[in-house]
Design a protein around this motif. Structure first.
Motif, PDB file in Angstrom:
ATOM      1  N   LYS A   1       0.839  -1.189   0.000  1.00 12.19           N
ATOM      2  CA  LYS A   1       0.000   0.000   0.000  1.00 12.19           C
ATOM      3  C   LYS A   1       0.879   1.245   0.000  1.00 12.19           C
ATOM      4  CE  LYS A   1      -0.645   0.291   5.028  1.00 12.19           C
ATOM      5  NZ  LYS A   1      -1.654   0.346   6.111  1.00 12.19           N
ATOM      6  N   TRP A   2       0.276   2.362  -0.426  1.00 13.78           N
ATOM      7  CA  TRP A   2       0.970   3.635  -0.421  1.00 13.78           C
ATOM      8  C   TRP A   2       0.905   4.246   0.975  1.00 13.78           C
ATOM      9  CZ3 TRP A   2       3.949   5.152  -4.315  1.00 13.78           C
ATOM     10  CH2 TRP A   2       3.710   4.646  -5.596  1.00 13.78           C
ATOM     11  N   ILE A   3       2.043   4.732   1.457  1.00 14.12           N
ATOM     12  CA  ILE A   3       2.119   5.369   2.759  1.00 14.12           C
ATOM     13  C   ILE A   3       2.345   6.862   2.551  1.00 14.12           C
ATOM     14  CG2 ILE A   3       3.306   5.456   4.982  1.00 14.12           C
ATOM     15  CD1 ILE A   3       1.906   2.807   4.444  1.00 14.12           C
ATOM     16  N   GLY A   4       1.415   7.669   3.044  1.00 15.73           N
ATOM     17  CA  GLY A   4       1.579   9.116   2.944  1.00 15.73           C
ATOM     18  C   GLY A   4       2.438   9.630   4.085  1.00 15.73           C
ATOM     19  N   PHE A   5       3.559  10.318   3.779  1.00 17.23           N
ATOM     20  CA  PHE A   5       4.428  10.787   4.853  1.00 17.23           C
ATOM     21  C   PHE A   5       4.568  12.310   4.881  1.00 17.23           C
ATOM     22  CE2 PHE A   5       7.335  10.013   1.310  1.00 17.23           C
ATOM     23  CZ  PHE A   5       8.175  11.106   1.338  1.00 17.23           C
ATOM     24  N   TRP A   6       3.908  13.021   3.975  1.00 12.18           N
ATOM     25  CA  TRP A   6       3.916  14.482   4.027  1.00 12.18           C
ATOM     26  C   TRP A   6       2.736  15.011   3.229  1.00 12.18           C
ATOM     27  CZ3 TRP A   6       4.323  18.086  -0.009  1.00 12.18           C
ATOM     28  CH2 TRP A   6       4.461  19.419   0.406  1.00 12.18           C
ATOM     29  N   SER A   7       2.139  16.098   3.701  1.00 12.19           N
ATOM     30  CA  SER A   7       1.071  16.754   2.950  1.00 12.19           C
ATOM     31  C   SER A   7       1.026  18.224   3.319  1.00 12.19           C
ATOM     32  CB  SER A   7      -0.287  16.094   3.233  1.00 12.19           C
ATOM     33  OG  SER A   7      -0.668  16.319   4.574  1.00 12.19           O
ATOM     34  N   ALA A   8       0.476  19.031   2.436  1.00  8.98           N
ATOM     35  CA  ALA A   8       0.315  20.467   2.679  1.00  8.98           C
ATOM     36  C   ALA A   8      -0.804  20.981   1.771  1.00  8.98           C
ATOM     37  CB  ALA A   8       1.627  21.206   2.396  1.00  8.98           C
ATOM     38  N   PRO A   9      -1.554  21.988   2.213  1.00  6.29           N
ATOM     39  CA  PRO A   9      -1.508  22.592   3.544  1.00  6.29           C
ATOM     40  C   PRO A   9      -2.086  21.648   4.599  1.00  6.29           C
ATOM     41  CG  PRO A   9      -3.310  23.504   2.271  1.00  6.29           C
ATOM     42  CD  PRO A   9      -2.545  22.634   1.327  1.00  6.29           C
ATOM     43  N   GLU A  10      -1.567  21.756   5.826  1.00  5.69           N
ATOM     44  CA  GLU A  10      -1.944  20.801   6.856  1.00  5.69           C
ATOM     45  C   GLU A  10      -2.559  21.467   8.073  1.00  5.69           C
ATOM     46  OE1 GLU A  10      -0.046  16.583   8.148  1.00  5.69           O
ATOM     47  OE2 GLU A  10       1.298  18.305   8.214  1.00  5.69           O
ATOM     48  N   GLU A  11      -2.093  22.644   8.455  1.00  4.22           N
ATOM     49  CA  GLU A  11      -2.636  23.335   9.619  1.00  4.22           C
ATOM     50  C   GLU A  11      -3.093  24.728   9.229  1.00  4.22           C
ATOM     51  OE1 GLU A  11       0.547  23.261  12.402  1.00  4.22           O
ATOM     52  OE2 GLU A  11       1.749  24.741  11.353  1.00  4.22           O
ATOM     53  N   LYS A  12      -3.792  25.391  10.133  1.00 11.41           N
ATOM     54  CA  LYS A  12      -4.430  26.666   9.784  1.00 11.41           C
ATOM     55  C   LYS A  12      -3.412  27.716   9.343  1.00 11.41           C
ATOM     56  CE  LYS A  12      -6.365  26.838  13.782  1.00 11.41           C
ATOM     57  NZ  LYS A  12      -7.197  27.246  14.944  1.00 11.41           N
ATOM     58  N   CYS A  13      -2.193  27.697   9.885  1.00 12.66           N
ATOM     59  CA  CYS A  13      -1.183  28.675   9.483  1.00 12.66           C
ATOM     60  C   CYS A  13      -0.695  28.429   8.061  1.00 12.66           C
ATOM     61  CB  CYS A  13       0.008  28.658  10.445  1.00 12.66           C
ATOM     62  SG  CYS A  13      -0.288  29.543  11.998  1.00 12.66           S
ATOM     63  N   ASP A  14      -0.971  27.246   7.505  1.00 11.06           N
ATOM     64  CA  ASP A  14      -0.580  26.974   6.119  1.00 11.06           C
ATOM     65  C   ASP A  14      -1.508  27.669   5.126  1.00 11.06           C
ATOM     66  OD1 ASP A  14       1.592  25.407   6.775  1.00 11.06           O
ATOM     67  OD2 ASP A  14       0.453  23.544   6.782  1.00 11.06           O
ATOM     68  N   SER A  15      -2.730  27.946   5.527  1.00  9.34           N
ATOM     69  CA  SER A  15      -3.688  28.576   4.618  1.00  9.34           C
ATOM     70  C   SER A  15      -3.196  29.959   4.227  1.00  9.34           C
ATOM     71  CB  SER A  15      -5.063  28.691   5.284  1.00  9.34           C
ATOM     72  OG  SER A  15      -5.562  27.421   5.604  1.00  9.34           O
ATOM     73  N   TYR A  16      -3.260  30.260   2.939  1.00  7.82           N
ATOM     74  CA  TYR A  16      -2.693  31.517   2.467  1.00  7.82           C
ATOM     75  C   TYR A  16      -3.391  32.718   3.096  1.00  7.82           C
ATOM     76  CZ  TYR A  16      -0.967  35.183  -0.599  1.00  7.82           C
ATOM     77  OH  TYR A  16      -0.374  36.326  -1.069  1.00  7.82           O
ATOM     78  N   ASN A  17      -2.580  33.650   3.587  1.00  4.01           N
ATOM     79  CA  ASN A  17      -3.064  34.911   4.140  1.00  4.01           C
ATOM     80  C   ASN A  17      -4.038  34.693   5.293  1.00  4.01           C
ATOM     81  OD1 ASN A  17      -3.048  37.712   4.267  1.00  4.01           O
ATOM     82  ND2 ASN A  17      -4.721  37.947   2.814  1.00  4.01           N
ATOM     83  N   HIS A  18      -3.757  33.685   6.127  1.00  8.47           N
ATOM     84  CA  HIS A  18      -4.669  33.341   7.227  1.00  8.47           C
ATOM     85  C   HIS A  18      -4.833  34.499   8.206  1.00  8.47           C
ATOM     86  CE1 HIS A  18      -6.710  30.901  10.211  1.00  8.47           C
ATOM     87  NE2 HIS A  18      -5.796  31.235  11.115  1.00  8.47           N
ATOM     88  N   CYS A  19      -3.790  35.288   8.400  1.00 11.20           N
ATOM     89  CA  CYS A  19      -3.851  36.363   9.389  1.00 11.20           C
ATOM     90  C   CYS A  19      -3.942  37.751   8.758  1.00 11.20           C
ATOM     91  CB  CYS A  19      -2.632  36.289  10.320  1.00 11.20           C
ATOM     92  SG  CYS A  19      -2.626  34.823  11.375  1.00 11.20           S
ATOM     93  N   GLY A  20      -4.271  37.817   7.483  1.00 12.42           N
ATOM     94  CA  GLY A  20      -4.521  39.097   6.836  1.00 12.42           C
ATOM     95  C   GLY A  20      -3.263  39.880   6.525  1.00 12.42           C
ATOM     96  N   LEU A  21      -3.459  41.095   5.965  1.00 12.97           N
ATOM     97  CA  LEU A  21      -2.348  41.974   5.617  1.00 12.97           C
ATOM     98  C   LEU A  21      -1.513  42.313   6.842  1.00 12.97           C
ATOM     99  CD1 LEU A  21      -4.111  44.546   3.251  1.00 12.97           C
ATOM    100  CD2 LEU A  21      -2.459  42.810   2.578  1.00 12.97           C
ATOM    101  N   ASN A  22      -0.202  42.183   6.720  1.00 11.73           N
ATOM    102  CA  ASN A  22       0.753  42.588   7.753  1.00 11.73           C
ATOM    103  C   ASN A  22       0.583  41.831   9.067  1.00 11.73           C
ATOM    104  OD1 ASN A  22       1.818  44.693   6.006  1.00 11.73           O
ATOM    105  ND2 ASN A  22      -0.066  45.818   6.470  1.00 11.73           N
ATOM    106  N   GLY A  23      -0.082  40.668   9.007  1.00 12.96           N
ATOM    107  CA  GLY A  23      -0.166  39.799  10.168  1.00 12.96           C
ATOM    108  C   GLY A  23       0.738  38.598   9.972  1.00 12.96           C
TER     109      GLY A  23
END
Length: 842
Positions: free
Chosen positions: A275-297
């Motif tokens: 079977k295939w084993i997944g050992f990495w993925s992205a985005p994975e957590e909320k900080c990975d989401s682009y521009n999660h904290c807005g401009l200059n955050g």
């Protein structure tokens, strides 16, 4: 002569078959559906294939050494062939073409080389890397290769990026779905503007980025390494920007896949387990989401107990009120823009950072970091700088400067790079404590600050203690029913005040909530549950709220109140109810939530006049939303949480019928890899509890899976599982009996518009429901598998085993009654009610 022709025909057929069994197609040959060519080492195969149970035929490349069908490249992605009459051959101009039939004249796919290829020895050759190449075997000249046209898979040694000389841009595009390899909505490519970085888009929305190249890795991929598995080659020149992942061990079978949900995953084949084993993925957590904290955050998850978003040094929230509710979408603005460029600035150093989006940066690879700082200071529009390659073999080099707002910055525990932001001297001193009078002055300032803080803490402690003593002797207003919490209240108040100071959970004054609910008038009462009454309120700013007020006779006590506060303030997900704050004052304990106008799910599925409003798309949306919420609790949140009381009345619906899981008073937090536990106090609701929990007090993530399975069946049928059917069966047992007879379609809610659903999709959901309610917990799928099954049609589901609790039982319920939040007052339909149930042993 007859014998000769027969012999010649057999020999010719044998030769053709032999040619198509090696690693190439000659210019004079063709391939029919059923013919396959293999790479020289038999690692890859090329030919026609179908996906799952579909009869549509595609042409592509797949792993020949892997037992699980794994497609890595598809030619006719958007143009499948409806039968097995497909044909592959060279055109007169030398292009390799796919035709819908043997006699077809217009190809449905072509290598599309613009110039006519005159070489008579032209072949299409499949390499052991999985690359199909159009070449002249005599000279070795290549005219076209599949590696230049990736689909959703990146293989080792495949170049990814663009070259200006030939105009080739190699980027990935997701499939539409696991059963449809057509061009999907998600793309992943190297950004051409500014300084190189890789970008993932969902449609036109920027979804995730890798960060810039640091000399060793992408700054936003801390797990990336080139020492053990991969040999990474990155090229950044005027003619080419590309990256190639080679594998150091040729026996390692690995691939990177861009799926249709917007996730990039790397897999390695496990030959032992097949079977295939997944050992990495992205985005994975909320900080990975682009521009999660807005401009200059910037986003920081290194402190799990605080809000992950902060403003960059020298900036402050644009809308502080929104930040109090953990909403940073408006971003930050510069605190004192007028003070910049007056000769009194410095640079605050932010460590371990994925630097902001580099699409618009200025780049100079020929100066040092110190020279970069001086250049930025001389330019009034420069707001930040960083080294281009901080992990290069000869040390940090190159200069990146930002001009204007900065987007998508985050920090890490031990990765990232240093990032320098322009601030005035006062802000710089606040940020890193570096004054202008040397280390001695800094030491004295720190000692003075510590003394002042200690004095303030002592004064604050005395004030709070005095205030509590006064509150104990103060009678509550006559409009409030008294409660009986005097032992644990000081501890609760301290904990809530601490959360309020950290910005995690705002504290509301009792007078504010009383005014919002008209002194908790009956007209504002939405319902009642094990916790107590629930009221609708309207704050002075017009915001509608729902107030859960803990009553003195509540089935839930202080432990459940603290548990819900502790949990819900740390959780953020679209399918979880959002807490706005709490109130602990004058012996009152209240939780304040967002108000959801459609109340709870049980008001819709168990009442005919509302059930008719739920067509299949709405019901399926509710099922999927609940599943995603549970998956977040079990796997994706910072805490692993088992809800333990999932039921229709604990699923609230907003004005768009988006489900939100509520009532975390009975939930349990697990740490690390823990997924199960035991208790002597069984809590929950009859009809939703798993057998191992009800009988033995043993609960796990599979307990929530069981409850979810019951919910699926209730949503589809519009009937309660706790009711009795056919004299001695509950709903699960009733449907199971029909399922075994092949008559399960009879239980589909007749009030649901028949034109709104396909029977096969509803039956698939019933199938998934039975997989979730199997008697043994180990047989039930986890929620990640459930979410996958709900989102994909072309998959084979395992056969469910006999479900648990198929016989209706009488129950002895404590604190289980509820007036509910439905106008009819139907028992059991409640807002956030909790039922403590004593289950009789078998």
């Amino acid at each position: 002569m007859k014998i000769f022709f027969i012999f010649f025909f057999v020999l010719f057929s044998f030769l053709v078959h032999s040619c198509l069994s090696n690693n190439m197609i000659m210019r004079t040959q063709s391939m029919r559906d059923g013919d396959v060519i293999f790479s020289q080492g038999k690692r890859f195969a090329f030919g026609f294939f179908s996906l799952g149970t579909s009869k549509l035929r595609y042409v592509g490349i797949w792993y020949a050494q892997v037992s699980e069908q794994t497609i890595v490249w598809v030619a006719n992605r958007d143009h499948p062939i409806n039968d097995t009459s497909g044909h592959i051959k060279f055109s007169s101009r030398g292009n390799l073409c796919v035709y819908g039939s043997v006699n077809g004249t217009e190809p449905i796919w072509s290598t599309d080389v613009l110039d006519t290829i005159s070489e008579p020895a032209l072949v299409a050759k499949l390499s052991d890397l999985g690359n199909l190449v159009l070449l002249d075997p005599v000279t070795g000249k290549s005219f076209w290769e599949s590696f230049n046209h990736p689909t959703n898979t990146l293989l080792p040694f495949m170049k990814f990026g663009y070259t200006r000389q030939d105009g080739v841009d190699r980027f990935m595009t997701s499939w539409r779905s696991p059963g449809d390899p057509g061009f999907g909505n998600v793309t992943f490519r190297i950004e051409r503007r500014g300084f190189p970085q890789m970008m993932m888009y969902k449609g036109t929305t920027l979804w995730w980025r890798t960060g810039s190249w640091t000399g060793q890795r992408w700054s936003g991929v801390p797990e990336m390494t080139n020492k053990f598995i991969f040999n990474i080659s990155f090229v950044n020149s005027p003619d080419e920007v590309s990256i190639t992942y080679g594998v150091l061990n040729p026996l390692v079978i690995t691939r990177m896949v861009l799926n249709e949900t917007g996730t990039l995953q790397r897999f390695t084949w496990n030959g032992k387990d097949k079977k295939w084993i997944g050992f990495w993925s992205a985005p994975e957590e909320k900080c990975d989401s682009y521009n999660h904290c807005g401009l200059n955050g910037y986003c920081d998850t290194t402190s799990p107990d605080k809000f992950e978003c902060s403003c960059l040094p020298g900036h402050e929230p644009k809308t502080p009120q929104a930040w109090n509710f953990r909403d940073a979408s408006d971003g930050c603005k510069r605190s004192n823009a007028a003070s910049l460029c007056n000769g009194r600035e410095g640079f605050a150093k932010l460590k371990r950072v994925k630097v902001p989006n580099t699409s618009g940066v200025s780049v100079d690879m020929n100066i040092t970091l110190k020279e970069c700082e001086k250049r930025c200071l001389r330019n009034c529009s420069c707001v930040a700088y960083a080294s281009a390659y901080h992990e290069s073999e000869d040390g940090a080099k190159g200069c990146l400067t930002w001009h204007g707002d900065m987007l998508d910055t985050r920090t890490y525990w031990s990765a990232g790079q240093d990032f320098y932001l322009r601030v005035d001297k006062a802000e710089l001193a606040r940020w890193n404590g570096s004054g202008s009078s040397g280390k001695r002055r800094l030491f004295l300032i720190l000692i003075s600050m510590i003394v002042v803080v200690m004095l303030l803490m002592i004064m604050l402690f005395c004030f709070i203690r005095k205030r509590r003593q006064a509150n104990r002797h103060k009678k509550p207003p006559s409009t409030f029913a008294p409660s009986s919490f005097d032992i644990e209240e000081p501890f609760v108040l301290e904990e809530l005040e601490d959360k309020s100071r950290k910005g995690e959970l705002p504290l509301f004054e009792l007078s504010t909530i009383a005014a919002a609910t008209n002194n908790f008038s009956f007209q504002h009462k939405l319902g009642a549950g094990g916790f107590g009454a629930v009221y609708k309120g309207v704050l002075e700013n017009g915001m509608e709220i729902a107030v859960k007020r803990l009553s003195k006779n509540s089935g839930q006590g202080m432990e459940e109140f603290k548990n819900e506060v502790k949990l819900i303030s740390k959780l953020q997900h679209r399918n979880l109810v959002r807490i706005l704050g709490c109130c602990v004052e004058s012996e009152e304990k209240m939780l304040i939530y967002e108000y959801l106008p459609n109340k709870s799910l049980d008001c819709f599925i168990f009442r005919e006049e509302h059930r008719a409003e739920l067509d299949w798309p709405k019901r399926m949306g509710i099922i999927r939303g609940i599943a995603r919420g549970i998956l977040y609790l079990h796997q994706d949140s910072r805490l692993r949480i088992i809800h333990r009381d999932l039921k229709a009345s604990n699923i609230l619906l907003d004005n768009e019928m988006i489900p939100k899981i509520a009532d975390f008073g009975m939930a349990r937090i697990f740490g690390g890899n823990q997924i199960e536990g035991s208790t002597n106090r069984v809590v929950g609701t009859y009809g939703y509890m798993s057998p191992e929990y009800a009988m033995d007090g043993h609960f796990s993530i599979k307990s929530d899976v069981y409850s979810f399975g019951v919910l699926i069946l209730e949503i589809i049928t519009g009937k309660k599982n706790s009711a009795i059917y056919n004299e001695n069966s509950n709903l699960v047992g009733h449907i199971w009996g029909l399922w075994q007879k092949g008559e399960a379609r009879e239980i589909i809610d007749t009030l649901m518009d028949a034109e709104s659903y396909e029977e096969s999709e509803v039956m698939k959901c019933i199938h998934i429901g039975f997989l979730c309610v199997q008697e043994r917990a180990s047989d039930r799928p986890d929620m990640s598998s459930v979410v996958f099954m709900l989102g994909h049609n072309a998959i084979d589901l395992p056969s469910p085993k006999h479900p648990a609790f198929t016989v209706g039982r009488k129950r002895n319920v404590k604190n289980g009654g509820s007036s509910g939040n439905c106008p009819s007052g139907e028992t059991g339909s409640s807002v956030n009610d909790v039922t403590l149930t004593d289950v009789q042993g078998r």
